[in-house]
Design an enzyme around this catalytic site. Structure first.
Site, PDB file in Angstrom:
ATOM      1  N   CYS A  44       0.832  -1.176   0.088  1.00 29.88           N
ATOM      2  CA  CYS A  44      -0.055  -0.057   0.075  1.00 29.88           C
ATOM      3  C   CYS A  44       0.699   1.251   0.117  1.00 29.88           C
ATOM      4  CB  CYS A  44      -0.962  -0.053   1.155  1.00 29.88           C
ATOM      5  SG  CYS A  44      -2.032  -1.467   1.293  1.00 29.88           S
TER       6      CYS A  44
ATOM      7  N   HIS B 210      -2.912   6.744   3.310  1.00 27.34           N
ATOM      8  CA  HIS B 210      -3.384   5.489   2.662  1.00 27.34           C
ATOM      9  C   HIS B 210      -4.803   5.256   3.468  1.00 27.34           C
ATOM     10  CE1 HIS B 210      -4.253   1.506   1.838  1.00 27.34           C
ATOM     11  NE2 HIS B 210      -3.628   0.918   2.635  1.00 27.34           N
TER      12      HIS B 210
ATOM     13  N   ASN C  21     -10.398  -0.546   1.317  1.00 30.70           N
ATOM     14  CA  ASN C  21      -8.855  -0.496   1.229  1.00 30.70           C
ATOM     15  C   ASN C  21      -8.285  -0.757  -0.264  1.00 30.70           C
ATOM     16  OD1 ASN C  21      -6.185  -0.852   1.266  1.00 30.70           O
ATOM     17  ND2 ASN C  21      -5.893  -1.797   3.168  1.00 30.70           N
TER      18      ASN C  21
HETATM   19  N1  ACO Z   1     -17.257  -9.190  10.584  1.00 32.73           N
HETATM   20  C1  ACO Z   1     -17.749  -9.805  11.903  1.00 32.73           C
HETATM   21  N2  ACO Z   1     -16.716 -10.159  12.933  1.00 32.73           N
HETATM   22  C2  ACO Z   1     -15.450 -10.022  12.518  1.00 32.73           C
HETATM   23  C3  ACO Z   1     -15.124  -9.787  11.083  1.00 32.73           C
HETATM   24  C4  ACO Z   1     -16.029  -9.492  10.438  1.00 32.73           C
HETATM   25  N3  ACO Z   1     -15.839  -9.071   9.006  1.00 32.73           N
HETATM   26  N4  ACO Z   1     -13.704  -9.704  10.898  1.00 32.73           N
HETATM   27  C5  ACO Z   1     -13.019 -10.128  12.308  1.00 32.73           C
HETATM   28  N5  ACO Z   1     -14.132 -10.369  12.877  1.00 32.73           N
HETATM   29  C6  ACO Z   1     -14.155 -10.848  14.684  1.00 32.73           C
HETATM   30  C7  ACO Z   1     -13.008 -11.426  14.811  1.00 32.73           C
HETATM   31  O1  ACO Z   1     -13.092 -12.872  14.512  1.00 32.73           O
HETATM   32  C8  ACO Z   1     -12.812 -11.326  16.579  1.00 32.73           C
HETATM   33  O2  ACO Z   1     -13.924 -12.242  17.143  1.00 32.73           O
HETATM   34  P1  ACO Z   1     -13.486 -12.988  18.422  1.00 32.73           P
HETATM   35  O3  ACO Z   1     -13.343 -11.671  19.333  1.00 32.73           O
HETATM   36  O4  ACO Z   1     -14.614 -13.863  18.623  1.00 32.73           O
HETATM   37  O5  ACO Z   1     -12.128 -13.944  18.032  1.00 32.73           O
HETATM   38  C9  ACO Z   1     -13.499 -10.047  16.583  1.00 32.73           C
HETATM   39  O6  ACO Z   1     -14.342  -9.564  15.510  1.00 32.73           O
HETATM   40  C10 ACO Z   1     -12.394  -8.922  16.860  1.00 32.73           C
HETATM   41  O7  ACO Z   1     -11.535  -9.039  15.870  1.00 32.73           O
HETATM   42  P2  ACO Z   1     -10.292  -8.028  15.841  1.00 32.73           P
HETATM   43  O8  ACO Z   1      -9.180  -8.428  14.941  1.00 32.73           O
HETATM   44  O9  ACO Z   1      -9.771  -7.600  17.352  1.00 32.73           O
HETATM   45  O10 ACO Z   1     -10.869  -6.689  15.409  1.00 32.73           O
HETATM   46  P3  ACO Z   1     -10.259  -5.322  15.159  1.00 32.73           P
HETATM   47  O11 ACO Z   1     -11.018  -4.361  15.865  1.00 32.73           O
HETATM   48  O12 ACO Z   1      -8.708  -5.448  15.287  1.00 32.73           O
HETATM   49  O13 ACO Z   1     -10.460  -4.877  13.625  1.00 32.73           O
HETATM   50  C11 ACO Z   1      -9.412  -4.694  11.423  1.00 32.73           C
HETATM   51  C12 ACO Z   1      -9.995  -5.723  12.677  1.00 32.73           C
HETATM   52  C13 ACO Z   1     -10.529  -4.018  10.869  1.00 32.73           C
HETATM   53  C14 ACO Z   1      -8.821  -5.814  10.590  1.00 32.73           C
HETATM   54  C15 ACO Z   1      -8.322  -3.816  12.312  1.00 32.73           C
HETATM   55  O14 ACO Z   1      -7.388  -4.550  12.911  1.00 32.73           O
HETATM   56  C16 ACO Z   1      -7.759  -2.986  11.197  1.00 32.73           C
HETATM   57  O15 ACO Z   1      -8.191  -2.337  10.402  1.00 32.73           O
HETATM   58  N6  ACO Z   1      -6.222  -3.415  11.115  1.00 32.73           N
HETATM   59  C17 ACO Z   1      -5.224  -2.929  10.024  1.00 32.73           C
HETATM   60  C18 ACO Z   1      -5.434  -3.435   8.809  1.00 32.73           C
HETATM   61  C19 ACO Z   1      -4.869  -2.706   7.510  1.00 32.73           C
HETATM   62  O16 ACO Z   1      -4.534  -1.687   7.820  1.00 32.73           O
HETATM   63  N7  ACO Z   1      -4.493  -3.599   6.645  1.00 32.73           N
HETATM   64  C20 ACO Z   1      -3.649  -3.167   5.628  1.00 32.73           C
HETATM   65  C21 ACO Z   1      -3.371  -4.017   4.874  1.00 32.73           C
HETATM   66  S1  ACO Z   1      -3.178  -3.449   3.260  1.00 32.73           S
HETATM   67  C22 ACO Z   1      -1.669  -4.028   2.378  1.00 32.73           C
HETATM   68  O17 ACO Z   1      -0.836  -3.751   2.620  1.00 32.73           O
HETATM   69  C23 ACO Z   1      -2.051  -4.887   1.313  1.00 32.73           C
END
Ligand code: ACO
Length: 332
Positions: free
Chosen positions: A117, A257, A287
């Site tokens: 990204c 980003h 994203n």
């Molecule tokens: N729908 C419902 N529940 C979900 C979903 C979903 N789509 N996805 C995850 N959950 C659940 C998980 O299973 C977890 O359940 P559990 O507590 O029973 O285990 C719960 O929600 C909480 O999950 P977390 O991972 O703690 O959620 P978080 O608040 O951290 O949000 C997210 C997750 C959105 C991915 C966040 O961590 C984030 O945005 N991180 C950065 C991602 C990013 O910037 N990525 C860049 C990659 S791009 C690249 O370089 C190609």
């Protein structure tokens, strides 16, 4: 050669997104998720998805043609094409070569650049140096992604986050008070394992430990990426603001980003900036990786938000882990 060159800046910009919209309600029917969870945790309501018969690079072609037209030049004037992508249709021919052929940029050299990204900002930095040393006059930098092709559509942790899009700029000479005033790029390979997409090398251990590696789909430790992103966006922004001898108050807009609204809010808070410094697109596109900065910039320009002389911070982070930032005094 272009020895009289003083400043380097964006002289043309364009973007393209697929027509097909995938909403959170659509995703509710595909995986165990909800509109409420996705909106609250990410800020995303919908994303654009390429139809299966269209190659990803076609989005780059459309964005590039618009940027070239906006610059008032022709494809044959382009000296170099840099395609920043993590989702090329082929390892080779490279996306940049496919775009070169389609737009008819016959004299251009072309290569792909993968900094996930952060790729668009890495591309700007590479291009700036080719222009400053006088080797080239016009360079096309394209962020072009089809991440819908790479996610595991059974994994709710990742499939709700991403979309497809392309944004392109033409870089060339501008008055020396304007253009790219400072850049900064960096990487921390020791954190590479928090965001992975296997390609040609998969160990037995990978296969045992992570089923996703075997399936060749994206995997991430969202919380680790989140913590890293908030911190690095602040640090990288400050680096280029200081590099241009400016202060936070001088910044008119930030183009981060856009991976998650909460990451952007966290970074802005650390910088002491208000949310009106952002042109948000994540709600409608998700994203879109290396395309997110040029697509947001293009839309902000087209909406008349950006004026000549505005100071813009572009700041990205992504797989690698990598990061990059640029301070641009808008020249158009
Ligand atoms: N729908 C419902 N529940 C979900 C979903 C979903 N789509 N996805 C995850 N959950 C659940 C998980 O299973 C977890 O359940 P559990 O507590 O029973 O285990 C719960 O929600 C909480 O999950 P977390 O991972 O703690 O959620 P978080 O608040 O951290 O949000 C997210 C997750 C959105 C991915 C966040 O961590 C984030 O945005 N991180 C950065 C991602 C990013 O910037 N990525 C860049 C990659 S791009 C690249 O370089 C190609």
């Amino acid at each position: 050669m272009n020895k009289e060159l003083n400043g380097v800046g964006i002289i043309g910009i364009g973007s393209a997104v697929p027509e097909k919209i995938l909403t959170n309600a659509d995703l509710e029917k595909m995986v165990d998720t909800s509109d409420e969870w996705i909106t609250k945790r990410t800020g995303i309501s919908e994303r654009r998805i390429l139809d299966k018969d269209t190659p990803v690079y076609e989005l780059g072609v459309k964005a590039a043609q618009k940027a070239i037209e906006d610059a008032g030049i022709t494809a044959e004037d382009i000296d170099l094409i840099i395609a920043a992508t993590t989702s090329p249709d082929y390892l080779f021919p490279q996306m940049a070569c496919l775009i070169q052929a389609k737009i008819g940029a016959k004299k251009a050299a072309a290569f792909d650049l993968n900094a996930a990204c952060s790729g668009f900002v890495y591309g700007l930095t590479v291009a700036q140096n080719f222009l400053l040393n006088g080797q080239y006059k016009y360079i096309l930098v394209i962020g072009c992604e089809g991440l819908s092709r790479m996610v595991d559509w059974e994994d709710r942790n990742t499939c709700v986050l991403f979309g497809d899009a392309a944004g392109a700029v033409v870089l060339g000479a501008v008055d020396n008070k304007y253009g790219i005033l400072s850049t900064h790029i960096g990487a921390d390979g020791e954190m590479g394992n928090v965001l992975t997409m296997p390609c040609c090398y998969i160990t037995e251990e990978d296969i045992k430990v992570r089923e996703h590696e075997n399936k060749k789909v994206m995997w991430m430790d969202g919380q680790e990426v989140f913590k890293f992103a908030v911190k690095i966006m602040e640090q990288a922004s400050l680096k280029v603001i200081e590099g241009a001898n400016l202060s936070i108050e001088d910044v008119n807009y930030v183009f981060p980003h856009q991976a998650n609204t909460r990451i952007i809010d966290g970074a802005l808070k650390r910088l002491g900036m208000k949310s009106d410094k952002i042109h948000p697109i994540i709600q409608k596109y998700g994203n879109i990786s290396s395309a997110s900065i040029p697509v947001a910039l293009d839309e902000a320009v087209k909406e008349g938000k950006i004026k000549k002389g505005d100071n813009l911070v572009l700041v990205g982070f992504g797989g690698g882990l990598t990061w990059g930032s640029a301070l641009i005094k808008w020249a158009k």
